[in-house]
Design a protein around this motif. Structure first.
Motif, short mmCIF file in Angstrom:
data_model
loop_
_atom_site.label_atom_id
_atom_site.label_comp_id
_atom_site.label_asym_id
_atom_site.label_seq_id
_atom_site.Cartn_x
_atom_site.Cartn_y
_atom_site.Cartn_z
N ALA A 170 0.80 -1.23 0.00
CA ALA A 170 0.00 0.00 0.00
C ALA A 170 0.83 1.28 0.00
O ALA A 170 0.34 2.33 0.35
N ILE A 171 2.09 1.22 -0.37
CA ILE A 171 2.92 2.43 -0.37
C ILE A 171 2.58 3.26 -1.60
O ILE A 171 2.87 2.88 -2.73
N THR A 172 1.97 4.40 -1.36
CA THR A 172 1.68 5.34 -2.45
C THR A 172 2.09 6.76 -2.07
O THR A 172 2.00 7.65 -2.90
N SER A 173 2.53 6.95 -0.83
CA SER A 173 2.87 8.29 -0.36
C SER A 173 4.27 8.30 0.25
O SER A 173 4.81 7.26 0.63
N CYS A 174 4.83 9.50 0.38
CA CYS A 174 6.15 9.65 0.99
C CYS A 174 6.15 9.21 2.45
O CYS A 174 7.11 8.59 2.92
N SER A 175 5.08 9.51 3.17
CA SER A 175 5.02 9.13 4.58
C SER A 175 5.00 7.61 4.74
O SER A 175 5.69 7.05 5.60
N LYS A 176 4.24 6.91 3.89
CA LYS A 176 4.21 5.44 3.94
C LYS A 176 5.57 4.87 3.54
O LYS A 176 6.02 3.86 4.10
N ALA A 177 6.22 5.50 2.58
CA ALA A 177 7.54 5.04 2.15
C ALA A 177 8.55 5.17 3.29
O ALA A 177 9.36 4.27 3.52
N ASN A 178 8.50 6.27 4.03
CA ASN A 178 9.42 6.45 5.16
C ASN A 178 9.16 5.41 6.25
O ASN A 178 10.10 4.91 6.87
N GLU A 179 7.90 5.10 6.50
CA GLU A 179 7.57 4.06 7.48
C GLU A 179 8.17 2.72 7.06
O GLU A 179 8.73 1.99 7.88
N TYR A 180 8.04 2.41 5.79
CA TYR A 180 8.58 1.15 5.27
C TYR A 180 10.10 1.09 5.45
O TYR A 180 10.65 0.08 5.88
N LEU A 181 10.80 2.19 5.14
CA LEU A 181 12.26 2.21 5.25
C LEU A 181 12.71 2.04 6.70
O LEU A 181 13.71 1.37 6.98
N LYS A 182 11.99 2.64 7.63
CA LYS A 182 12.33 2.48 9.05
C LYS A 182 12.16 1.03 9.49
O LYS A 182 12.98 0.48 10.22
N THR A 183 11.09 0.40 9.01
CA THR A 183 10.85 -1.01 9.34
C THR A 183 11.95 -1.89 8.78
O THR A 183 12.45 -2.80 9.45
N GLU A 184 12.36 -1.62 7.54
CA GLU A 184 13.43 -2.41 6.92
C GLU A 184 14.75 -2.23 7.65
O GLU A 184 15.52 -3.18 7.81
N GLN A 185 15.04 -1.00 8.10
CA GLN A 185 16.28 -0.76 8.84
C GLN A 185 16.29 -1.54 10.15
O GLN A 185 17.29 -2.15 10.52
N LYS A 186 15.16 -1.55 10.84
CA LYS A 186 15.06 -2.30 12.10
C LYS A 186 15.24 -3.80 11.84
O LYS A 186 15.91 -4.50 12.61
N ARG A 187 14.63 -4.28 10.77
CA ARG A 187 14.76 -5.70 10.42
C ARG A 187 16.21 -6.06 10.13
O ARG A 187 16.70 -7.10 10.55
#
Length: 195
Positions: A88-105
């Motif tokens: 469901a990534i269609t916005s910059c805010s959702k993209a930033n959330e995804y990147l933070k999750t990937e960094q934690k992983r």
């Protein structure tokens, strides 16, 4: 091979663009980010030449010819899929959330995961600014950067005996690592809404 022997090959690759299911993109030309190190050890998984070879083989089979002097301008499009974990990534805010999750992983792999015996090369003490920043988009590569095309990719000599798996018929590996620093890619960036 021990995990500790792989330390110099372990890194969080921020260079490869991330795929999204969005409609628009802008092709901005040569990727301006500091990606040389990642291009020097670039893993593409399946050999990208296979798709081009199949296309060219189809042209040979059906005797498809172009007008004199015309040639097919081919490029390999490379992007890293995210849609399975983040459809469901269609916005910059959702993209930033995804990147933070990937960094934690990624960081968790060095405390609880397969890399727990080695130091995290992406630890906070290192200058992350030297690394390429993530981008949602794709690369376009000159096909020559992936090596010469084989004349005949059919490896299975017994034509009447089907191989156990379709991909066993072709001389293309599944774990390709390349140095493509001489073939700097063009970067396409997907359009995201601000919120």
């Amino acid at each position: 091979m021990m995990v500790t022997e792989l330390t110099d090959r372990i890194r969080f690759n921020r260079a490869t663009p991330l795929e999204l299911l969005v409609e628009g993109f802008t092709l901005i030309g040569p990727d301006p980010r500091p990606i040389r190190d990642d291009l020097g050890l670039f893993c593409v998984g399946w050999d990208s030449r296979a798709s081009l070879w199949f296309w060219q083989d189809m042209e040979r089979i059906f005797d498809i010819a172009r007008p004199e002097g015309k040639r097919l301008d081919s490029r390999f499009l490379i992007t890293w899929p995210t849609w399975r974990s983040a459809p469901a990534i269609t916005s910059c805010s959702k993209a930033n959330e995804y990147l933070k999750t990937e960094q934690k992983r990624w960081d968790r792999e060095f405390t609880d995961g397969v890399f727990r015996e080695v130091n995290n090369p992406d630890a906070e003490g290192l200058e992350r600014s030297k690394n390429a920043q993530h981008v949602f988009g794709f690369w376009l590569f000159d096909t020559h950067g992936f090596g010469e095309m084989p004349e005949n990719a059919v490896a299975w000599e017994l034509q009447n005996v089907p191989p156990p798996m379709p991909w066993h018929r072709w001389k293309f590996k599944m774990d390709i690592e390349l140095d493509v620093t001489k073939y700097w890619p063009q970067l396409g960036v997907f359009h995201l809404t601000p919120e």
